[in-house]
Design a protein around this motif. Structure first.
Motif, PDB file in Angstrom:
ATOM      1  N   ILE A  83      -7.826  -5.012   5.676  1.00 17.85           N
ATOM      2  CA  ILE A  83      -7.821  -4.965   4.215  1.00 17.85           C
ATOM      3  C   ILE A  83      -6.174  -5.780   3.947  1.00 17.85           C
ATOM      4  O   ILE A  83      -5.406  -5.373   4.469  1.00 17.85           O
ATOM      5  CB  ILE A  83      -7.933  -3.610   3.521  1.00 17.85           C
ATOM      6  CG1 ILE A  83      -7.847  -3.584   2.118  1.00 17.85           C
ATOM      7  CG2 ILE A  83      -6.977  -2.662   4.356  1.00 17.85           C
ATOM      8  CD1 ILE A  83      -8.091  -2.134   1.352  1.00 17.85           C
ATOM      9  N   ALA A  84      -6.481  -6.526   2.672  1.00 18.22           N
ATOM     10  CA  ALA A  84      -4.980  -6.968   2.542  1.00 18.22           C
ATOM     11  C   ALA A  84      -4.678  -7.079   0.969  1.00 18.22           C
ATOM     12  O   ALA A  84      -5.516  -6.790   0.328  1.00 18.22           O
ATOM     13  CB  ALA A  84      -4.905  -8.287   3.116  1.00 18.22           C
ATOM     14  N   THR A  85      -3.462  -7.542   0.541  1.00 13.00           N
ATOM     15  CA  THR A  85      -3.390  -7.510  -0.881  1.00 13.00           C
ATOM     16  C   THR A  85      -3.936  -8.756  -1.367  1.00 13.00           C
ATOM     17  O   THR A  85      -4.298  -9.691  -0.472  1.00 13.00           O
ATOM     18  CB  THR A  85      -1.884  -7.745  -1.155  1.00 13.00           C
ATOM     19  OG1 THR A  85      -1.263  -8.593  -0.318  1.00 13.00           O
ATOM     20  CG2 THR A  85      -0.985  -6.310  -0.799  1.00 13.00           C
ATOM     21  N   VAL A  86      -4.094  -9.081  -2.442  1.00  6.94           N
ATOM     22  CA  VAL A  86      -4.428 -10.167  -3.143  1.00  6.94           C
ATOM     23  C   VAL A  86      -3.886 -11.455  -2.807  1.00  6.94           C
ATOM     24  O   VAL A  86      -4.257 -12.518  -2.256  1.00  6.94           O
ATOM     25  CB  VAL A  86      -4.818 -10.052  -4.666  1.00  6.94           C
ATOM     26  CG1 VAL A  86      -4.865 -11.746  -5.205  1.00  6.94           C
ATOM     27  CG2 VAL A  86      -5.792  -9.206  -5.257  1.00  6.94           C
ATOM     28  N   SER A  87      -2.576 -11.204  -2.711  1.00  4.23           N
ATOM     29  CA  SER A  87      -1.398 -12.568  -2.154  1.00  4.23           C
ATOM     30  C   SER A  87      -1.551 -12.834  -0.785  1.00  4.23           C
ATOM     31  O   SER A  87      -1.626 -14.165  -0.528  1.00  4.23           O
ATOM     32  CB  SER A  87      -0.128 -12.361  -2.457  1.00  4.23           C
ATOM     33  OG  SER A  87       0.494 -10.922  -1.806  1.00  4.23           O
ATOM     34  N   ALA A  88      -2.006 -11.752  -0.011  1.00  5.49           N
ATOM     35  CA  ALA A  88      -2.130 -12.158   1.333  1.00  5.49           C
ATOM     36  C   ALA A  88      -3.464 -12.819   1.607  1.00  5.49           C
ATOM     37  O   ALA A  88      -3.698 -13.603   2.616  1.00  5.49           O
ATOM     38  CB  ALA A  88      -2.227 -10.783   2.220  1.00  5.49           C
ATOM     39  N   VAL A  89      -4.679 -12.423   0.775  1.00  2.00           N
ATOM     40  CA  VAL A  89      -5.768 -13.050   0.926  1.00  2.00           C
ATOM     41  C   VAL A  89      -5.578 -14.874   0.550  1.00  2.00           C
ATOM     42  O   VAL A  89      -5.959 -15.398   1.100  1.00  2.00           O
ATOM     43  CB  VAL A  89      -6.967 -12.435   0.125  1.00  2.00           C
ATOM     44  CG1 VAL A  89      -7.920 -13.509  -0.233  1.00  2.00           C
ATOM     45  CG2 VAL A  89      -7.385 -11.179   0.772  1.00  2.00           C
ATOM     46  N   TRP A  90      -4.938 -14.849  -0.663  1.00  2.00           N
ATOM     47  CA  TRP A  90      -4.619 -16.196  -0.843  1.00  2.00           C
ATOM     48  C   TRP A  90      -3.801 -17.131   0.035  1.00  2.00           C
ATOM     49  O   TRP A  90      -4.330 -18.371   0.250  1.00  2.00           O
ATOM     50  CB  TRP A  90      -3.519 -16.082  -2.242  1.00  2.00           C
ATOM     51  CG  TRP A  90      -3.474 -17.402  -2.750  1.00  2.00           C
ATOM     52  CD1 TRP A  90      -4.170 -18.289  -4.054  1.00  2.00           C
ATOM     53  CD2 TRP A  90      -2.351 -18.677  -2.482  1.00  2.00           C
ATOM     54  NE1 TRP A  90      -3.728 -19.374  -3.949  1.00  2.00           N
ATOM     55  CE2 TRP A  90      -2.626 -19.750  -3.251  1.00  2.00           C
ATOM     56  CE3 TRP A  90      -1.415 -18.309  -1.522  1.00  2.00           C
ATOM     57  CZ2 TRP A  90      -1.688 -20.702  -3.217  1.00  2.00           C
ATOM     58  CZ3 TRP A  90      -0.436 -19.567  -1.464  1.00  2.00           C
ATOM     59  CH2 TRP A  90      -0.648 -20.711  -2.285  1.00  2.00           C
ATOM     60  N   ALA A  91      -2.895 -16.261   0.641  1.00  2.00           N
ATOM     61  CA  ALA A  91      -2.138 -16.944   1.929  1.00  2.00           C
ATOM     62  C   ALA A  91      -3.170 -17.457   2.986  1.00  2.00           C
ATOM     63  O   ALA A  91      -3.180 -18.432   3.471  1.00  2.00           O
ATOM     64  CB  ALA A  91      -1.033 -16.257   2.460  1.00  2.00           C
TER      65      ALA A  91
END
Length: 260
Positions: A227-235
């Protein structure tokens, strides 16, 4: 696993990044008790705050201290003509009115990193309005998530046209507030992440949702799901490149936290 290893942190290969989910909790700012429960969770949730609500500033500051990612949950006009509350964007606004309303809403949320739409089934279908919204967002280092409250939304496409970092909601977790429904939707979210590498779910600070996440999120590690933040998923989806240059963050981010 709370945060996936990204390629730049893992010399072996980006392929070692496990299926990853991001969970956005919308409508933050109304409910103090459930908001504090969400903030207390160890996992990197992304919390989307309505502007100018009673507990928005307090909870956003607490969330930041707990390494939660913070978004503006921007109220937008809907086809049911439901009341938007403070900071709402509607088709009757001129471009300056819409830009000013959005700017004030952004500045009311401490530590804001992204924006998604609250409701918006009407406004997110309108090219002129979405053009005005995205033109304003280009002034800030924020990403945009299309909540897709209606299938014909063009918000994400317009944001991408402005080269705003953009993602789209995959699953709503709690349109029905029962544990059985939330569980079914959560499993769908995991299925999408396994199929596509990552997936984004949206929930709300309902007691049934918070109860479920408290119980379920600690079990993800055993399933091989991160599970990650939205910005981490974008990355993850964009070769681990930064969304914005560090200079942009230093120059603009503090201005967003100012109160008017």
């Amino acid at each position: 696993m709370a945060v996936p290893l990204l390629a730049e942190e893992n010399p072996a290969s980006a392929r070692q990044v496990p299926p990853t989910i991001a969970i956005i909790i919308d409508d933050m700012g109304h409910n103090l008790i459930e908001g504090e429960r969400l903030i207390a969770m160890d996992q990197p949730l992304t919390l989307a705050f309505l502007p100018f609500r009673r507990h928005t500033t307090l909870l956003a500051e607490k969330a930041h201290l707990r390494q939660k990612e913070i978004m503006l949950h921007a109220p937008m006009a809907n086809t049911r003509l439901l009341e938007l509350g403070p900071g709402g964007l509607n088709p009757g606004m001129s471009q300056p009115e819409m830009a000013t309303t959005l700017r004030r809403a952004l500045r009311s949320i401490p530590h804001v990193q992204g924006v998604n739409n609250h409701m918006g089934s009407l406004l997110t279908q309108q090219l002129k309005a979405m053009d005005w919204v995205m033109a304003e967002l280009t002034h800030y280092p924020v990403y945009f998530v299309d909540s897709r409250t209606i299938a014909s939304s063009i918000a994400g496409h317009v944001a991408a046209g402005y080269r705003i970092p953009t993602l789209t909601r995959d699953v709503f977790l709690d349109n029905e507030q029962t544990e059985e429904y939330v569980d079914r939707q959560f499993e769908l979210l995991i299925k999408r992440a396994r199929q596509n590498g990552s997936a984004i779910g949206i929930g709300h600070p309902h007691t049934v949702t918070v109860d479920y996440l408290e119980k379920r999120l600690p079990e993800l590690d055993e399933q091989g799901i991160a599970i990650a933040t939205v910005s981490a998923v974008w990355a993850i989806r964009n070769g681990n490149r930064q969304m914005f240059a560090e200079g942009e963050k230093r120059q603009i981010r503090p201005a967003l936290a100012k109160k008017q």
